[in-house]
Design a protein around this motif. Structure first.
Motif, PDB file in Angstrom:
ATOM      1  N   SER A 133       4.971   7.592   1.366  1.00  0.00           N
ATOM      2  CA  SER A 133       3.908   6.621   1.585  1.00  0.00           C
ATOM      3  C   SER A 133       2.871   7.187   2.548  1.00  0.00           C
ATOM      4  O   SER A 133       3.119   8.165   3.246  1.00  0.00           O
ATOM      5  CB  SER A 133       4.490   5.325   2.155  1.00  0.00           C
ATOM      6  N   PHE A 479       2.591   2.091  -3.061  1.00  0.00           N
ATOM      7  CA  PHE A 479       2.811   1.171  -1.946  1.00  0.00           C
ATOM      8  C   PHE A 479       1.546   0.397  -1.558  1.00  0.00           C
ATOM      9  O   PHE A 479       1.559  -0.336  -0.578  1.00  0.00           O
ATOM     10  CB  PHE A 479       3.320   1.948  -0.726  1.00  0.00           C
ATOM     11  N   HIS A 489      -5.159   6.446  -4.587  1.00  0.00           N
ATOM     12  CA  HIS A 489      -3.829   7.043  -4.733  1.00  0.00           C
ATOM     13  C   HIS A 489      -3.733   7.838  -6.027  1.00  0.00           C
ATOM     14  O   HIS A 489      -3.187   8.955  -6.055  1.00  0.00           O
ATOM     15  CB  HIS A 489      -2.775   5.930  -4.706  1.00  0.00           C
TER      16      HIS A 489
END
Length: 566
Positions: A133, A479, A489
């Motif tokens: 993460s 996440f 991401h």
């Protein structure tokens, strides 16, 4: 106590050195220290040196290892070691593609931390080397790895850099594409496109908002009837077999050598059919030469085919053999000989329309596998319906309903007018005619049937890209909750896969193998009276060969030297 070497002169004037064990003692009369010899080892020659080594070894037996090392040396203490090789190679590829240069140029005039480019590189390297993460990524940078130009970062800096990445994504993607094309001399005559989905560990989908045809949010005041309301994380047909969780759809364009040139993200409820049109439009202004788009059967609609032919572009698209379409039926009915090509593949071209060509591909090994699968399904179906003639109509209908939920079995089942369950012999014969075959359609008038078949077969590179994106780069779980962070991401994962693919292409080895070998190049930190310095481990032959194949210099041996603070 200490050893000292004392010179003396012989009668003939030659100098001879003697080894002595001595220590300093304080002379209260002279009020100064003077040397007192405890033991004289004699002349300093090889024999006495060996005796001295035996004495030292005997003495150190009475000390623990740390004390022995401290007694043997008065040098710096070893404090930590961090992997260096993986980040060093990724950073060199990052510079070769001029990604950092582009980012720094786009940073000018912005009120943003100048280290934002380094932070984004660290996040990309994290996806390629130790996916975690973003909160854990900051800790990884600070404690677990050596990154040139970024000794430390914070969670907030990571999130700010991701938000900035979305702002510059369009310009960055285009410039990265051209740099990749120039660096690897890419053949972009074939571009492969496919989609996948990734899910989120949450039960609730995002609030539906108006979006345009490309999935971008439209302000409420500008929304019209043409805009569809969708949440970014929404329920749809999951390719991960997780229809119970909200998802997003991700598309990727890949060259014939497996280099991912761009990615897209759409709301989870978006269907595949229209997406390839957006992809072509997005890459229209990249001054690409003639391109043949390669896609699977999900993009075979007539509207998509017409759109892909605009300009000097063409397509190779799979066609569903079991669709029952007139074109598929007509193509299979045409007679002709198959042409043997490589990779155990046979092809046959049939002409049905003036503006399209149809290629029937046949793989004998795949035909054998299809036959064995069908035999297992028929054996299972026979067991299920055996003795059902004695059941009442209600029980048979219940069993018929259960089998209808199993497409593989249901394909070979028929029901008689009297409601009896039977194996469909006509369907079996029809399926036998399809064993090992698939049908392609193309608008390109020049490519040979062999090039068309092998070009479509390379669509497996996209599937490999998705597999590596999910398993090695660790696309999921995601996440993030905000749409922009999710899009960022996906971009980070794309950049990580891009660098990994370039490394694989240059070395001929898989990224996990490269990562394991490169991470053995570590950076040790030593601290002593003279300050702190960092030194890398020695480069092995296999590591040197990898760096040579990548055209990357080895890291400097002495990496950093910091004098003590006063």
């Amino acid at each position: 106590m200490y050893l000292r070497s004392t010179p003396r002169r012989n009668k003939d004037g030659t100098e001879v050195r003697y080894l002595q064990l001595a220590h300093n003692v304080w002379d209260p009369v002279l009020k100064r220290s003077k040397v007192q010899v405890v033991y004289n080892f004699g002349r300093e020659d090889a024999a006495n040196r060996e005796a001295l080594q035996r004495l030292i070894a005997s003495l150190t037996r009475f000390l623990d290892p740390d004390a022995a090392l401290s007694a043997a040396t008065d040098g710096p203490a070893f404090t930590e070691s961090r992997p260096l090789g993986g980040t060093w190679v990724l950073d060199a590829l990052w510079r070769q593609l001029e990604i950092g240069k582009v980012m720094k140029r786009l940073l000018k005039g912005r009120r943003l931390d100048p280290a934002a480019e380094r932070v984004l590189f660290a996040l990309v390297a994290n996806r390629a080397l130790a996916p975690c993460s973003k909160l854990a990524a900051a800790r990884w940078v600070n404690e677990d790895v050596a990154i040139d130009g970024l000794p430390a970062t914070s969670d907030d800096a990571c999130y700010r850099a991701m938000d900035w990445l979305i702002e510059i994504s369009a310009k960055l993607e285009e410039e990265v594409f051209h740099q990749v094309a120039n660096l690897l001399n890419l053949e972009v005559d074939l571009l492969f496109f496919d989609t996948t989905s990734t899910y989120f560990e949450t039960e609730d989908a995002d609030e539906a908002v108006p979006r345009d045809a490309f999935g971008q949010v439209v302000p409420e005041q500008d929304a019209t009837d043409d805009h569809k309301r969708k949440g970014f994380r929404s329920f749809g047909k999951s390719k991960d077999h997780r229809d119970d969780l909200p998802q997003v759809v991700i598309g990727m364009a890949v060259t014939r050598t497996g280099i991912p040139v761009r990615v897209w993200s759409w709301p989870g409820a978006t269907g595949d059919s229209a997406l390839i049109r957006q992809v072509k439009d997005d890459m229209r202004d990249w001054t690409l030469s003639r391109i043949v788009w390669v896609a699977d059967r999900g993009f075979a609609s007539e509207r998509n085919r017409l759109h892909l032919r605009k300009g000097d572009h063409h397509y190779i698209i799979g066609e569903k053999l079991r669709s029952g379409s007139a074109e598929a039926t007509d193509a299979l009915a045409r007679q002709g000989r198959y042409q043997e090509i490589r990779d155990n593949l046979r092809v046959k071209e049939v002409r049905i329309r003036e503006d399209e060509r149809f290629i029937i591909c046949f793989n004998p090994e795949a035909a054998q596998r299809d036959e064995k699968v069908r035999e297992r399904l028929l054996a299972r179906l026979t067991t299920l319906i055996e003795g059902t003639d004695q059941l009442n109509a209600t029980k048979r209908a219940e069993l018929r309903g259960v089998i209808s939920t199993k497409p593989g079995l249901n394909r070979y089942l028929r029901t008689t007018p009297g409601g009896l369950l039977r194996i469909d012999a006509a369907r079996i014969k029809a399926e036998e005619n399809l064993d090992g075959k698939y049908l392609l359609r193309t608008s390109d008038p020049k490519m040979t049937p062999e090039d068309i078949a092998l070009g479509y077969k390379q669509l497996l590179e996209v599937e490999r890209g998705w597999r590596d994106m999910k398993q090695i780069i660790d696309l999921r779980p995601v996440f993030h909750r905000k749409e922009q962070r999710i899009r960022a991401h996906v971009l980070l994962c794309w950049l990580a896969l891009l660098l990994a693919r370039i490394a694989e292409t240059s070395t001929g080895q898989t990224w996990p193998t490269l990562r394991r070998e490169l991470d053995r190049i570590t950076l040790g930190t030593f601290t002593g009276p003279a300050g702190t310095f960092q030194q890398r481990t020695e480069i092995t032959k296999s590591q040197r060969d990898l760096l040579h194949a990548l055209k990357i210099d080895a890291p400097p041996r002495i990496y950093q030297l910091t004098p003590p603070s006063r």
